[in-house]
Write a protein that holds these residues in place. Sequence first.
Motif, mmCIF file in Angstrom:
data_model
loop_
_atom_site.group_PDB
_atom_site.id
_atom_site.type_symbol
_atom_site.label_atom_id
_atom_site.label_comp_id
_atom_site.label_asym_id
_atom_site.label_seq_id
_atom_site.Cartn_x
_atom_site.Cartn_y
_atom_site.Cartn_z
ATOM 1 N N ASP A 287 40.289 35.260 73.243
ATOM 2 C CA ASP A 287 40.358 33.810 73.085
ATOM 3 C C ASP A 287 40.792 33.459 71.657
ATOM 4 O O ASP A 287 40.052 32.870 70.879
ATOM 5 C CB ASP A 287 39.011 33.157 73.415
ATOM 6 N N ILE A 288 42.042 33.853 71.359
ATOM 7 C CA ILE A 288 42.585 33.654 70.018
ATOM 8 C C ILE A 288 42.570 32.181 69.619
ATOM 9 O O ILE A 288 42.384 31.828 68.449
ATOM 10 C CB ILE A 288 44.029 34.202 69.923
ATOM 11 N N GLY A 289 42.745 31.303 70.610
ATOM 12 C CA GLY A 289 42.759 29.883 70.314
ATOM 13 C C GLY A 289 41.462 29.396 69.686
ATOM 14 O O GLY A 289 41.478 28.649 68.705
ATOM 15 N N SER A 290 40.320 29.837 70.226
ATOM 16 C CA SER A 290 39.032 29.405 69.673
ATOM 17 C C SER A 290 38.768 30.065 68.323
ATOM 18 O O SER A 290 38.152 29.459 67.443
ATOM 19 C CB SER A 290 37.890 29.715 70.646
ATOM 20 N N ILE A 291 39.251 31.298 68.157
ATOM 21 C CA ILE A 291 39.097 31.981 66.863
ATOM 22 C C ILE A 291 39.879 31.228 65.789
ATOM 23 O O ILE A 291 39.376 30.976 64.686
ATOM 24 C CB ILE A 291 39.577 33.443 66.958
ATOM 25 N N TYR A 292 41.096 30.845 66.125
ATOM 26 C CA TYR A 292 41.923 30.110 65.165
ATOM 27 C C TYR A 292 41.299 28.750 64.851
ATOM 28 O O TYR A 292 41.241 28.333 63.688
ATOM 29 C CB TYR A 292 43.330 29.931 65.725
ATOM 30 N N GLU A 293 40.815 28.067 65.876
ATOM 31 C CA GLU A 293 40.147 26.778 65.660
ATOM 32 C C GLU A 293 38.952 26.947 64.727
ATOM 33 O O GLU A 293 38.687 26.095 63.871
ATOM 34 C CB GLU A 293 39.696 26.189 66.997
ATOM 35 N N ASN A 294 38.228 28.050 64.890
ATOM 36 C CA ASN A 294 37.079 28.338 64.028
ATOM 37 C C ASN A 294 37.523 28.464 62.567
ATOM 38 O O ASN A 294 36.882 27.934 61.652
ATOM 39 C CB ASN A 294 36.390 29.624 64.484
ATOM 40 N N LEU A 295 38.647 29.149 62.333
ATOM 41 C CA LEU A 295 39.159 29.298 60.970
ATOM 42 C C LEU A 295 39.584 27.956 60.380
ATOM 43 O O LEU A 295 39.348 27.686 59.198
ATOM 44 C CB LEU A 295 40.346 30.268 60.952
ATOM 45 N N PHE B 171 47.908 37.639 58.880
ATOM 46 C CA PHE B 171 47.029 36.577 59.367
ATOM 47 C C PHE B 171 46.400 36.976 60.700
ATOM 48 O O PHE B 171 45.223 36.684 60.958
ATOM 49 C CB PHE B 171 47.798 35.267 59.518
ATOM 50 N N GLU B 172 47.144 37.656 61.540
ATOM 51 C CA GLU B 172 46.589 38.127 62.817
ATOM 52 C C GLU B 172 45.487 39.163 62.573
ATOM 53 O O GLU B 172 44.506 39.227 63.321
ATOM 54 C CB GLU B 172 47.705 38.698 63.691
ATOM 55 N N GLU B 173 45.634 39.946 61.530
ATOM 56 C CA GLU B 173 44.566 40.880 61.155
ATOM 57 C C GLU B 173 43.337 40.114 60.672
ATOM 58 O O GLU B 173 42.197 40.458 61.002
ATOM 59 C CB GLU B 173 45.068 41.832 60.055
ATOM 60 N N LEU C 34 42.520 37.122 61.627
ATOM 61 C CA LEU C 34 41.918 36.536 62.825
ATOM 62 C C LEU C 34 40.933 37.498 63.478
ATOM 63 O O LEU C 34 39.919 37.089 64.032
ATOM 64 C CB LEU C 34 43.002 36.174 63.849
ATOM 65 N N GLU C 35 41.224 38.777 63.399
ATOM 66 C CA GLU C 35 40.358 39.774 64.039
ATOM 67 C C GLU C 35 39.165 40.156 63.172
ATOM 68 O O GLU C 35 38.036 40.256 63.659
ATOM 69 C CB GLU C 35 41.158 41.037 64.381
ATOM 70 N N TYR C 36 39.397 40.366 61.874
ATOM 71 C CA TYR C 36 38.346 40.930 61.026
ATOM 72 C C TYR C 36 37.572 39.894 60.207
ATOM 73 O O TYR C 36 36.479 40.197 59.701
ATOM 74 C CB TYR C 36 38.933 42.006 60.110
ATOM 75 N N GLY C 37 38.119 38.703 60.063
ATOM 76 C CA GLY C 37 37.390 37.678 59.336
ATOM 77 C C GLY C 37 37.277 37.967 57.858
ATOM 78 O O GLY C 37 38.154 38.604 57.264
ATOM 79 N N GLY C 38 36.164 37.501 57.247
ATOM 80 C CA GLY C 38 36.087 37.529 55.788
ATOM 81 C C GLY C 38 34.824 38.085 55.173
ATOM 82 O O GLY C 38 34.559 37.810 53.995
ATOM 83 N N MET C 39 34.027 38.861 55.906
ATOM 84 C CA MET C 39 32.885 39.507 55.258
ATOM 85 C C MET C 39 33.420 40.649 54.398
ATOM 86 O O MET C 39 34.032 41.592 54.926
ATOM 87 C CB MET C 39 31.890 40.023 56.293
ATOM 88 N N PRO C 40 33.233 40.579 53.076
ATOM 89 C CA PRO C 40 33.939 41.492 52.163
ATOM 90 C C PRO C 40 33.852 42.973 52.529
ATOM 91 O O PRO C 40 34.881 43.664 52.578
ATOM 92 C CB PRO C 40 33.265 41.208 50.814
ATOM 93 N N GLU C 41 32.657 43.468 52.798
ATOM 94 C CA GLU C 41 32.505 44.899 53.083
ATOM 95 C C GLU C 41 33.193 45.285 54.389
ATOM 96 O O GLU C 41 33.824 46.341 54.498
ATOM 97 C CB GLU C 41 31.020 45.260 53.137
ATOM 98 N N TYR C 42 33.103 44.430 55.385
ATOM 99 C CA TYR C 42 33.725 44.712 56.680
ATOM 100 C C TYR C 42 35.247 44.692 56.564
ATOM 101 O O TYR C 42 35.942 45.499 57.186
ATOM 102 C CB TYR C 42 33.254 43.686 57.713
ATOM 103 N N VAL C 43 35.774 43.772 55.764
ATOM 104 C CA VAL C 43 37.215 43.716 55.539
ATOM 105 C C VAL C 43 37.718 45.033 54.955
ATOM 106 O O VAL C 43 38.794 45.526 55.318
ATOM 107 C CB VAL C 43 37.565 42.547 54.588
#
Length: 391
Positions: free
Chosen positions: A313-321, A188-190, A192-201
């Motif tokens: 700012d992991i908190g805002s990234i998590y809130e975004n998810l 999950f921490e990974e 948080l960093e890379y998100g969900g764009m298929p090619e980028y993942v």
Amino acid sequence: MKELMFEMNPWWEGFLKEEGIKRNKYLKVFDKNLMNKEVIFVTGLRRVGKSTLLKQFIFKLINEKGINPKRIMYISLDAYLLKDNSIHDVVKEFRKIHSIGIDERIYLFFDEVVYKEDFNQELKNLYDIENVKIFASSSSASLLRDKKAFLTGRTRTIEIEPLDFEEFLLFKNYSVKKSERYLLEKYFEEYLEYGGMPEYVLTKDPNYITNLVDSIIYKDIIAFYNLKNHSVIKDLFKLLCERVGKQVSYNKIANVLGINKDSVRDYIFYFIDSYLFYIIEKDSKSLNERVKDNKKIYCSDVGIKNVTVGFRDIGSIYENLVFLKIKDKNPRYIKRDGIEIDFIIKDTIIEAKYKREMEKKHKELFESIKVKNKIIANGYDFFDQLFQIYS
């Protein structure tokens, strides 16, 4: 045109290969809508996988539904060779190639349908006159708006989103045993960093995201709206990425960028229209208050945010998810006496606190709000909590 059509439809000549990793939650929705007459509009961010999903569904129609491959046509309408041809021309050529009468059922998949100026009227004519099932894709929300109401009551829109956490695990080929659930936190921490764009993942190449953002900004925003302030648009994009999960003041941004407030509002709308950002309003019974107060902004994909402004700012990234998981439920935020609760949806309030505790005044407000469900989201298992409430 004929040669191009054969090139885009290899199944006409017996060549059929399934593309990419299946995203079954969307394929199931496509399947559910196969037998109704509605035109299915498939929308979403550029390169989120719309074209791949259309082709995967074609594979499903041929291999699982037993539909004759020669009754299925996929065409990308942004092809240069088709610039002088209407949608009607393409469909007519398709029927001609395979000797298919106008009353015989065909399945049409139009990628980037908005490249044809009169697509709404053309699709209406196909819908009304011919025996067709139509799927059509676009990377812009406003371009699918039917200003002359040609297709009113005849369409259904499906938005394709970046990978959720479960899909991320699938794409990364991460398998977790019940005895190894602790690994989910690492994965999950990974995410948080890379998100969900298929090619980028799959590649983890930040240049992919940079090029994607440039493509959206220049093609879908600057070129389409004929904007002159290129550097301002890019600076605004960075500012919005910095402000994910925070309230956005159009006046303050206007002062920072040296432009007027109305331009800021317009430019943010263009970003929303291209699926780069979403905004939510303050929760209030007063429409005036909802419209007047600052909006909160979220990015369509945290990987895009992180490449743009850095993984911090992991908190805002998590809130975004958390927002992305609930955005279809019309969330709003609560603010009272300067204290904010992240989301309220129906009879549920949600506060995103990734590995953090609420401060005293914050907790007092959270506990004082009278709703049926209260969730403090602090890890990947938040999504399970939400499912239990709304399943």
